[in-house]
Design an enzyme around this catalytic site. Structure first.
Site, PDB file in Angstrom:
ATOM      1  N   LYS A  31       0.854  -1.188   0.000  1.00 13.93           N
ATOM      2  CA  LYS A  31       0.000   0.000   0.000  1.00 13.93           C
ATOM      3  C   LYS A  31       0.885   1.230   0.000  1.00 13.93           C
ATOM      4  O   LYS A  31       2.042   1.181   0.459  1.00 13.93           O
ATOM      5  CB  LYS A  31      -0.861   0.003   1.261  1.00 13.93           C
ATOM      6  CG  LYS A  31      -2.063   0.909   1.195  1.00 13.93           C
ATOM      7  CD  LYS A  31      -3.268   0.256   0.562  1.00 13.93           C
ATOM      8  CE  LYS A  31      -4.423   1.210   0.452  1.00 13.93           C
ATOM      9  NZ  LYS A  31      -5.616   0.609  -0.148  1.00 13.93           N
ATOM     10  N   VAL A  61     -17.464   4.199  -4.019  1.00 15.57           N
ATOM     11  CA  VAL A  61     -18.051   2.893  -3.726  1.00 15.57           C
ATOM     12  C   VAL A  61     -19.435   3.055  -3.079  1.00 15.57           C
ATOM     13  O   VAL A  61     -20.417   2.444  -3.517  1.00 15.57           O
ATOM     14  CB  VAL A  61     -17.140   2.060  -2.793  1.00 15.57           C
ATOM     15  CG1 VAL A  61     -17.763   0.694  -2.529  1.00 15.57           C
ATOM     16  CG2 VAL A  61     -15.751   1.892  -3.405  1.00 15.57           C
TER      17      VAL A  61
HETATM   18  P1  NAD Z   1     -14.021   7.995  -1.817  1.00 14.71           P
HETATM   19  O1  NAD Z   1     -12.957   8.914  -1.395  1.00 14.71           O
HETATM   20  O2  NAD Z   1     -14.580   8.117  -3.186  1.00 14.71           O
HETATM   21  O3  NAD Z   1     -15.262   8.093  -0.794  1.00 14.71           O
HETATM   22  C1  NAD Z   1     -15.144   8.191   0.576  1.00 14.71           C
HETATM   23  C2  NAD Z   1     -16.339   9.019   1.042  1.00 14.71           C
HETATM   24  O4  NAD Z   1     -16.362   9.015   2.468  1.00 14.71           O
HETATM   25  C3  NAD Z   1     -16.241  10.484   0.597  1.00 14.71           C
HETATM   26  O5  NAD Z   1     -17.446  10.864  -0.033  1.00 14.71           O
HETATM   27  C4  NAD Z   1     -15.998  11.227   1.903  1.00 14.71           C
HETATM   28  O6  NAD Z   1     -16.553  12.541   1.905  1.00 14.71           O
HETATM   29  C5  NAD Z   1     -16.697  10.321   2.889  1.00 14.71           C
HETATM   30  N1  NAD Z   1     -16.303  10.524   4.276  1.00 14.71           N
HETATM   31  C6  NAD Z   1     -15.071  10.781   4.787  1.00 14.71           C
HETATM   32  N2  NAD Z   1     -15.120  10.905   6.115  1.00 14.71           N
HETATM   33  C7  NAD Z   1     -16.409  10.690   6.466  1.00 14.71           C
HETATM   34  C8  NAD Z   1     -17.101  10.671   7.700  1.00 14.71           C
HETATM   35  N3  NAD Z   1     -16.476  10.909   8.864  1.00 14.71           N
HETATM   36  N4  NAD Z   1     -18.426  10.399   7.711  1.00 14.71           N
HETATM   37  C9  NAD Z   1     -19.074  10.180   6.540  1.00 14.71           C
HETATM   38  N5  NAD Z   1     -18.467  10.196   5.345  1.00 14.71           N
HETATM   39  C10 NAD Z   1     -17.160  10.446   5.298  1.00 14.71           C
HETATM   40  O7  NAD Z   1     -13.476   6.525  -1.543  1.00 14.71           O
HETATM   41  P2  NAD Z   1     -14.054   5.157  -2.124  1.00 14.71           P
HETATM   42  O8  NAD Z   1     -13.235   4.767  -3.280  1.00 14.71           O
HETATM   43  O9  NAD Z   1     -15.531   5.227  -2.255  1.00 14.71           O
HETATM   44  O10 NAD Z   1     -13.662   4.172  -0.935  1.00 14.71           O
HETATM   45  C11 NAD Z   1     -14.430   4.105   0.253  1.00 14.71           C
HETATM   46  C12 NAD Z   1     -13.769   3.161   1.237  1.00 14.71           C
HETATM   47  O11 NAD Z   1     -13.664   1.867   0.664  1.00 14.71           O
HETATM   48  C13 NAD Z   1     -12.336   3.543   1.634  1.00 14.71           C
HETATM   49  O12 NAD Z   1     -12.110   3.169   2.965  1.00 14.71           O
HETATM   50  C14 NAD Z   1     -11.478   2.704   0.715  1.00 14.71           C
HETATM   51  O13 NAD Z   1     -10.196   2.448   1.261  1.00 14.71           O
HETATM   52  C15 NAD Z   1     -12.295   1.453   0.645  1.00 14.71           C
HETATM   53  N6  NAD Z   1     -12.048   0.685  -0.567  1.00 14.71           N
HETATM   54  C16 NAD Z   1     -12.236   1.259  -1.789  1.00 14.71           C
HETATM   55  C17 NAD Z   1     -12.017   0.510  -2.932  1.00 14.71           C
HETATM   56  C18 NAD Z   1     -12.245   1.090  -4.294  1.00 14.71           C
HETATM   57  O14 NAD Z   1     -12.304   0.321  -5.268  1.00 14.71           O
HETATM   58  N7  NAD Z   1     -12.404   2.404  -4.452  1.00 14.71           N
HETATM   59  C19 NAD Z   1     -11.611  -0.832  -2.824  1.00 14.71           C
HETATM   60  C20 NAD Z   1     -11.451  -1.397  -1.551  1.00 14.71           C
HETATM   61  C21 NAD Z   1     -11.666  -0.621  -0.428  1.00 14.71           C
END
Ligand code: NAD
Length: 344
Positions: A80, A182
């Site tokens: 990572k 997501v």
């Molecule tokens: P992203 O940055 O697009 O979305 C994250 C969202 O969470 C944002 O809209 C942000 O404003 C919101 N957020 C942040 N702090 C918050 C809080 N305290 N309360 C409510 N909302 C809050 O990221 P993503 O790609 O959608 O990923 C979401 C999660 O899933 C992350 O933890 C990421 O590591 C994990 N993940 C993502 C993927 C992927 O394919 N994108 C794969 C595996 C895991």
């Protein structure tokens, strides 16, 4: 902080720190394991208060990637990267171009892709400096933004867990924390099968969009835990399952995309004591890395991804069944299975 004594060190094979004065780049790359193949995991671009917090994050996330990749049946180890968001103005292209150079200098032990705060445009910039990057939207075997596949995997796991608990998702209430790449797609999929949604995000526009598009009830970020919901889906950041939040939960199932949802491993037992079925995060959210793995291995196709996603469902089912039979927590069973597959 001393690296070998770090509480999250967990026998990482290598940990790299990178600094570039001109662009303001400060980044860590952690390679937890290459036992099953080159390590792979996304880059997180985030505002960290200090480098201790960034280092802790990268170590915890890269270990999670080892487990995730092994459980998804991929020929990849775990790694990572985190890039600390510069405090003032910065040139994004220059920053990620330099970062690409650094990734290249590791020599292929680590492949990067998107994580929180990153876009396919950033991947293209990194690609100008190194071939050890995936999640691209053009070129050979390009797999694009992995988040729709991650969301698909989360949706399948919610359905599986609901099925095990005899819960009909049509009409059930799902609390979704985080409406990013997501979380928003998870909402769309759930809305499509008649689930009711309660949502939150710190991004007000995303919340408003979900209210308009899905008729979702919207709540403040700290109110999401106590909502009357059947399922809680954490799709924002980690450590959200902790002593302060678990006491508030009304949901009987947890399945979401966020990495490292348990603040400490003991939280798995706390959830079980409350009768909550916890679907281990790194099993549930493997869709994105599956998509990326196809690109790294050069054999990306939707059919290959579908087969791997079905494997994720099968693995989760094994974990849930074993937990039900033995009374052990789902996270300890998943950790054991992952370590056995990695061979460490
Ligand atoms: P992203 O940055 O697009 O979305 C994250 C969202 O969470 C944002 O809209 C942000 O404003 C919101 N957020 C942040 N702090 C918050 C809080 N305290 N309360 C409510 N909302 C809050 O990221 P993503 O790609 O959608 O990923 C979401 C999660 O899933 C992350 O933890 C990421 O590591 C994990 N993940 C993502 C993927 C992927 O394919 N994108 C794969 C595996 C895991």
């Amino acid at each position: 902080m001393a690296i070998f004594e770090h509480p999250s060190f967990d026998e990482h094979e290598s940990v790299h720190s990178f600094y570039d004065e001109k662009t303001g780049l400060k980044a860590f790359v952690a390679v937890h394991s290459t036992h099953l193949g080159p390590s792979a995991g996304g880059t997180r671009f985030w505002s960290y208060e200090n480098s201790d917090l960034a280092l802790r994050d990268v170590l915890r996330l890269s270990r999670g990637m080892s487990y995730k990749n092994a459980m998804a049946g991929l020929n990849l180890g775990g790694g990572k990267a985190v890039v600390m968001k510069p405090a003032g103005n910065y040139d994004r292209d220059a920053l990620f171009s330099k970062f690409g150079e650094f990734i290249n200098s590791i020599g292929g032990a680590y492949y990067t892709a998107e994580d929180v705060g990153m876009t396919t445009d950033d991947m293209r910039t990194i690609r100008t400096q190194t071939k050890f990057v995936a999640g691209l939207d053009e070129g050979d075997a390009a797999s694009g933004d992995p988040s729709p596949i991650t969301a698909d995997g989360v949706f399948r796991c919610i359905k599986l867990a609901a099925n095990k608990r005899g819960l009909d998702l049509n009409g059930a209430t799902i609390a979704v924390q985080g409406l990013g790449h997501v979380g928003y797609t998870v909402c769309r999929l759930l809305h499509g099968i008649g689930s009711k949604l309660v949502v939150t995000d710190i991004n007000k526009q995303a919340v408003q969009n979900a209210a308009e598009e899905f008729g979702a009830k919207t709540v403040a970020p700290d109110e999401i835990y106590g909502q009357m919901a059947d399922v809680f889906s954490p799709c924002a950041l980690g450590a959200v399952l902790n002593p302060g939040t678990i006491g508030q939960l009304k949901a009987s199932i947890i399945a979401g995309a966020a990495n490292n949802q348990l603040s400490v491993p003991e939280m798995g037992q706390s959830l079980q004591d409350k009768g909550i079925l916890y679907c281990p995060d790194y099993v549930v959210n493997a869709g994105g890395i599956i998509n990326i793995a196809g690109e790294i291995e050069g054999n990306y196709s939707p059919e290959w991804v579908e087969k791997k996603l079905q494997g994720v469902e099968k693995t989760l089912e094994q974990i849930l069944d074993l937990a039900a039979e033995t009374g052990r927590t789902t996270d300890t069973i998943a950790d054991e299975m992952a370590r056995a597959r990695i061979g460490r």
